[in-house]
Design a protein around this motif. Sequence first.
Motif, PDB file in Angstrom:
ATOM      1  N   GLU A   1       7.404   1.525   5.457  1.00 28.64           N
ATOM      2  CA  GLU A   1       8.585   1.669   4.887  1.00 28.64           C
ATOM      3  C   GLU A   1       8.630   3.187   4.371  1.00 28.64           C
ATOM      4  O   GLU A   1       7.555   3.547   3.812  1.00 28.64           O
ATOM      5  CB  GLU A   1       8.914   0.552   3.826  1.00 28.64           C
ATOM      6  CG  GLU A   1       9.870   0.768   2.886  1.00 28.64           C
ATOM      7  CD  GLU A   1       9.993   0.004   1.663  1.00 28.64           C
ATOM      8  OE1 GLU A   1      10.779  -1.053   1.355  1.00 28.64           O
ATOM      9  OE2 GLU A   1       9.115   0.208   0.748  1.00 28.64           O
ATOM     10  N   ARG A   2       9.865   3.813   4.219  1.00 28.86           N
ATOM     11  CA  ARG A   2      10.052   5.058   3.760  1.00 28.86           C
ATOM     12  C   ARG A   2      10.748   5.050   2.671  1.00 28.86           C
ATOM     13  O   ARG A   2      11.979   4.236   2.799  1.00 28.86           O
ATOM     14  CB  ARG A   2      10.739   5.726   4.697  1.00 28.86           C
ATOM     15  CG  ARG A   2      11.097   7.407   4.266  1.00 28.86           C
ATOM     16  CD  ARG A   2       9.949   8.066   3.844  1.00 28.86           C
ATOM     17  NE  ARG A   2      10.076   9.541   3.983  1.00 28.86           N
ATOM     18  CZ  ARG A   2       9.153  10.608   3.806  1.00 28.86           C
ATOM     19  NH1 ARG A   2       7.857  10.402   4.007  1.00 28.86           N
ATOM     20  NH2 ARG A   2       9.660  11.942   3.456  1.00 28.86           N
ATOM     21  N   GLY A   3      10.473   5.394   1.498  1.00 26.45           N
ATOM     22  CA  GLY A   3      11.138   5.615   0.113  1.00 26.45           C
ATOM     23  C   GLY A   3      11.392   7.013  -0.372  1.00 26.45           C
ATOM     24  O   GLY A   3      10.375   7.811  -0.411  1.00 26.45           O
TER      25      GLY A   3
ATOM     26  N   ILE B   1      11.289  14.498  -6.902  1.00 27.33           N
ATOM     27  CA  ILE B   1      11.743  13.378  -5.711  1.00 27.33           C
ATOM     28  C   ILE B   1      10.316  12.905  -5.649  1.00 27.33           C
ATOM     29  O   ILE B   1       9.420  13.212  -5.547  1.00 27.33           O
ATOM     30  CB  ILE B   1      12.117  14.027  -4.597  1.00 27.33           C
ATOM     31  CG1 ILE B   1      12.539  12.947  -3.494  1.00 27.33           C
ATOM     32  CG2 ILE B   1      11.131  15.173  -3.849  1.00 27.33           C
ATOM     33  CD1 ILE B   1      13.107  13.436  -2.264  1.00 27.33           C
ATOM     34  N   HIS B   2      10.380  11.159  -5.740  1.00 28.23           N
ATOM     35  CA  HIS B   2       9.420  10.339  -5.535  1.00 28.23           C
ATOM     36  C   HIS B   2       9.598  10.071  -4.129  1.00 28.23           C
ATOM     37  O   HIS B   2      10.253   9.199  -3.686  1.00 28.23           O
ATOM     38  CB  HIS B   2       9.519   9.411  -6.295  1.00 28.23           C
ATOM     39  CG  HIS B   2       8.364   8.282  -6.357  1.00 28.23           C
ATOM     40  ND1 HIS B   2       8.359   7.187  -7.276  1.00 28.23           N
ATOM     41  CD2 HIS B   2       7.250   8.551  -5.872  1.00 28.23           C
ATOM     42  CE1 HIS B   2       7.228   6.457  -6.832  1.00 28.23           C
ATOM     43  NE2 HIS B   2       6.654   7.189  -6.178  1.00 28.23           N
ATOM     44  N   ILE B   3       8.758  10.487  -3.349  1.00 30.69           N
ATOM     45  CA  ILE B   3       8.627  10.172  -1.905  1.00 30.69           C
ATOM     46  C   ILE B   3       7.577   9.071  -1.526  1.00 30.69           C
ATOM     47  O   ILE B   3       6.427   9.230  -2.226  1.00 30.69           O
ATOM     48  CB  ILE B   3       8.501  11.469  -0.814  1.00 30.69           C
ATOM     49  CG1 ILE B   3       9.269  12.595  -1.116  1.00 30.69           C
ATOM     50  CG2 ILE B   3       8.129  10.744   0.491  1.00 30.69           C
ATOM     51  CD1 ILE B   3       8.932  13.698  -0.354  1.00 30.69           C
ATOM     52  N   GLN B   4       7.729   7.793  -0.986  1.00 29.93           N
ATOM     53  CA  GLN B   4       6.989   6.907  -0.884  1.00 29.93           C
ATOM     54  C   GLN B   4       6.633   6.710   0.903  1.00 29.93           C
ATOM     55  O   GLN B   4       8.021   6.594   1.462  1.00 29.93           O
ATOM     56  CB  GLN B   4       7.310   5.595  -1.362  1.00 29.93           C
ATOM     57  CG  GLN B   4       7.469   5.733  -3.022  1.00 29.93           C
ATOM     58  CD  GLN B   4       8.352   4.722  -3.530  1.00 29.93           C
ATOM     59  OE1 GLN B   4       8.062   3.332  -3.194  1.00 29.93           O
ATOM     60  NE2 GLN B   4       9.129   4.669  -4.407  1.00 29.93           N
ATOM     61  N   ASP B   5       5.540   6.592   1.225  1.00 30.03           N
ATOM     62  CA  ASP B   5       5.332   6.111   2.635  1.00 30.03           C
ATOM     63  C   ASP B   5       4.614   4.710   2.379  1.00 30.03           C
ATOM     64  O   ASP B   5       3.284   4.741   2.262  1.00 30.03           O
ATOM     65  CB  ASP B   5       4.560   6.953   3.202  1.00 30.03           C
ATOM     66  CG  ASP B   5       5.133   8.224   3.907  1.00 30.03           C
ATOM     67  OD1 ASP B   5       6.514   7.939   4.539  1.00 30.03           O
ATOM     68  OD2 ASP B   5       5.070   9.216   3.663  1.00 30.03           O
ATOM     69  N   ASN B   6       5.362   3.536   2.399  1.00 29.80           N
ATOM     70  CA  ASN B   6       4.721   2.229   2.191  1.00 29.80           C
ATOM     71  C   ASN B   6       4.144   1.533   3.315  1.00 29.80           C
ATOM     72  O   ASN B   6       4.948   1.595   4.323  1.00 29.80           O
ATOM     73  CB  ASN B   6       5.527   1.325   1.182  1.00 29.80           C
ATOM     74  CG  ASN B   6       5.945   2.449  -0.148  1.00 29.80           C
ATOM     75  OD1 ASN B   6       5.117   2.839  -0.605  1.00 29.80           O
ATOM     76  ND2 ASN B   6       7.084   2.068  -0.550  1.00 29.80           N
ATOM     77  N   ARG B   7       3.157   0.671   3.201  1.00 33.88           N
ATOM     78  CA  ARG B   7       2.634  -0.240   4.216  1.00 33.88           C
ATOM     79  C   ARG B   7       2.730  -1.442   3.568  1.00 33.88           C
ATOM     80  O   ARG B   7       1.914  -1.765   2.368  1.00 33.88           O
ATOM     81  CB  ARG B   7       1.271   0.046   4.720  1.00 33.88           C
ATOM     82  CG  ARG B   7       1.191   1.591   5.327  1.00 33.88           C
ATOM     83  CD  ARG B   7      -0.267   1.892   5.564  1.00 33.88           C
ATOM     84  NE  ARG B   7      -0.636   1.247   6.807  1.00 33.88           N
ATOM     85  CZ  ARG B   7      -1.710   0.345   6.499  1.00 33.88           C
ATOM     86  NH1 ARG B   7      -2.300   0.305   5.340  1.00 33.88           N
ATOM     87  NH2 ARG B   7      -2.231  -0.239   7.633  1.00 33.88           N
ATOM     88  N   LYS B   8       3.539  -2.420   4.135  1.00 35.93           N
ATOM     89  CA  LYS B   8       3.789  -3.844   3.557  1.00 35.93           C
ATOM     90  C   LYS B   8       2.733  -4.744   4.184  1.00 35.93           C
ATOM     91  O   LYS B   8       2.508  -4.955   5.513  1.00 35.93           O
ATOM     92  CB  LYS B   8       5.350  -4.419   3.946  1.00 35.93           C
ATOM     93  CG  LYS B   8       5.893  -3.502   3.202  1.00 35.93           C
ATOM     94  CD  LYS B   8       7.557  -4.335   3.345  1.00 35.93           C
ATOM     95  CE  LYS B   8       8.447  -3.148   2.610  1.00 35.93           C
ATOM     96  NZ  LYS B   8      10.000  -3.746   2.866  1.00 35.93           N
ATOM     97  N   ILE B   9       1.841  -5.062   3.459  1.00 38.84           N
ATOM     98  CA  ILE B   9       0.323  -5.814   3.957  1.00 38.84           C
ATOM     99  C   ILE B   9       0.323  -7.150   3.661  1.00 38.84           C
ATOM    100  O   ILE B   9       0.432  -7.616   2.377  1.00 38.84           O
ATOM    101  CB  ILE B   9      -0.861  -4.879   3.570  1.00 38.84           C
ATOM    102  CG1 ILE B   9      -0.839  -3.590   4.152  1.00 38.84           C
ATOM    103  CG2 ILE B   9      -2.265  -5.636   3.842  1.00 38.84           C
ATOM    104  CD1 ILE B   9      -1.927  -2.632   3.386  1.00 38.84           C
TER     105      ILE B   9
ATOM    106  N   ASN C   1       0.832  -1.120   0.076  1.00 41.04           N
ATOM    107  CA  ASN C   1      -0.043  -0.058   0.022  1.00 41.04           C
ATOM    108  C   ASN C   1       0.878   1.407  -0.076  1.00 41.04           C
ATOM    109  O   ASN C   1       1.577   1.479   0.892  1.00 41.04           O
ATOM    110  CB  ASN C   1      -0.789  -0.028   1.192  1.00 41.04           C
ATOM    111  CG  ASN C   1      -1.769   1.239   1.349  1.00 41.04           C
ATOM    112  OD1 ASN C   1      -1.567   2.202   1.949  1.00 41.04           O
ATOM    113  ND2 ASN C   1      -2.706   1.354   0.505  1.00 41.04           N
ATOM    114  N   ARG C   2       0.713   1.955  -1.046  1.00 44.48           N
ATOM    115  CA  ARG C   2       1.893   3.222  -1.247  1.00 44.48           C
ATOM    116  C   ARG C   2       1.198   4.439  -1.338  1.00 44.48           C
ATOM    117  O   ARG C   2      -0.124   4.762  -1.736  1.00 44.48           O
ATOM    118  CB  ARG C   2       2.277   2.993  -2.861  1.00 44.48           C
ATOM    119  CG  ARG C   2       2.645   1.583  -3.261  1.00 44.48           C
ATOM    120  CD  ARG C   2       3.112   1.579  -4.483  1.00 44.48           C
ATOM    121  NE  ARG C   2       4.154   2.630  -5.016  1.00 44.48           N
ATOM    122  CZ  ARG C   2       5.460   2.155  -5.443  1.00 44.48           C
ATOM    123  NH1 ARG C   2       5.738   1.211  -5.694  1.00 44.48           N
ATOM    124  NH2 ARG C   2       6.061   3.374  -5.774  1.00 44.48           N
TER     125      ARG C   2
END
Length: 299
Positions: A217-219, A195-203, A182-183
């Motif tokens: 996760e932070r990207g 810049i491509h900022i991602q706050d990701n949730r691994k589900i 989930n991004r």
Amino acid sequence: MKKIIFIFISCSISLINFGQSTKEQDQKSIKSMAGCYEVTFNYAETFSPDKNYKFHDREKTHALELAKIIEDTGDKISIQHLLIVGSKDSAMIVKHWRQDWIYQNTDLYTFDKGTKWKYKSLPKSEVLGQWTQKVYQVDDSPRYQGSSTWIHVDNKNYWENNADAPLPRREYTQRDDYNVLNRTNRQEITDYGWIHIQDNRKILRKKKSKDILIAQERGENVYKKVNPERCLAAEQWWSQNSSIWDKVRNSWDKVYKRNKDLIMKKQKNDIELFEILSKYNTDVSQKEIDKEINKFVEK
């Protein structure tokens, strides 16, 4: 009464002009993401609700990448990314991801789990002034899609959206403890590029049960513009091979326009679709590509 009508008309004209101006700003921002870039990919897991979870190592990689506009109709802007691997004299080009931006789009494919995408039709009233970003895999199959409004305020210039996606290529052969990423994606234009900022949730998503959060996760993928001459090899490669991928996109468009849920096959006879497509020459027919892609799409 005349004065009220005049004020109403003036406000309406101002709103129309504001809308046009905003759309032009949006287009400018989207097109500014094209260019030759040194890219730094940064990923770090930041949290898990499981106290016994073992955090995976941080990742930091670098690349030289061309982001090329391959279609611009005003309401649709398509940017193809091409990786440049190796030295200047022996550079190898790898077709990377693609991002399509569509104005006031109402058709989406949202990722479910496994290899299934659900078709979703959005009301026109929900997408007024918005742009859909449709991101595609290296074989031009879907990756994630979402619709949001570009923001231009207080010297900030960005687009942000939340969408589900399959595991990223950096992990899909390494991990089996989660099956949905989930991004929250934020594309922000900067003075050096974007810049491509991602706050990701691994589900972990299972049938008939609530999603289970495995980790967050932070990207941060930083795109710094460099001299366009450094990407000439990618420009030349695309010039020589673009006709193949034009046909691939045409084939996928036929699939997407069915407006039905989509189930993909990961492999056919132990071969991935990208392996097949990357071996085609420019003389390949549209019919042959249609046939091959349909082998990877469940009826």
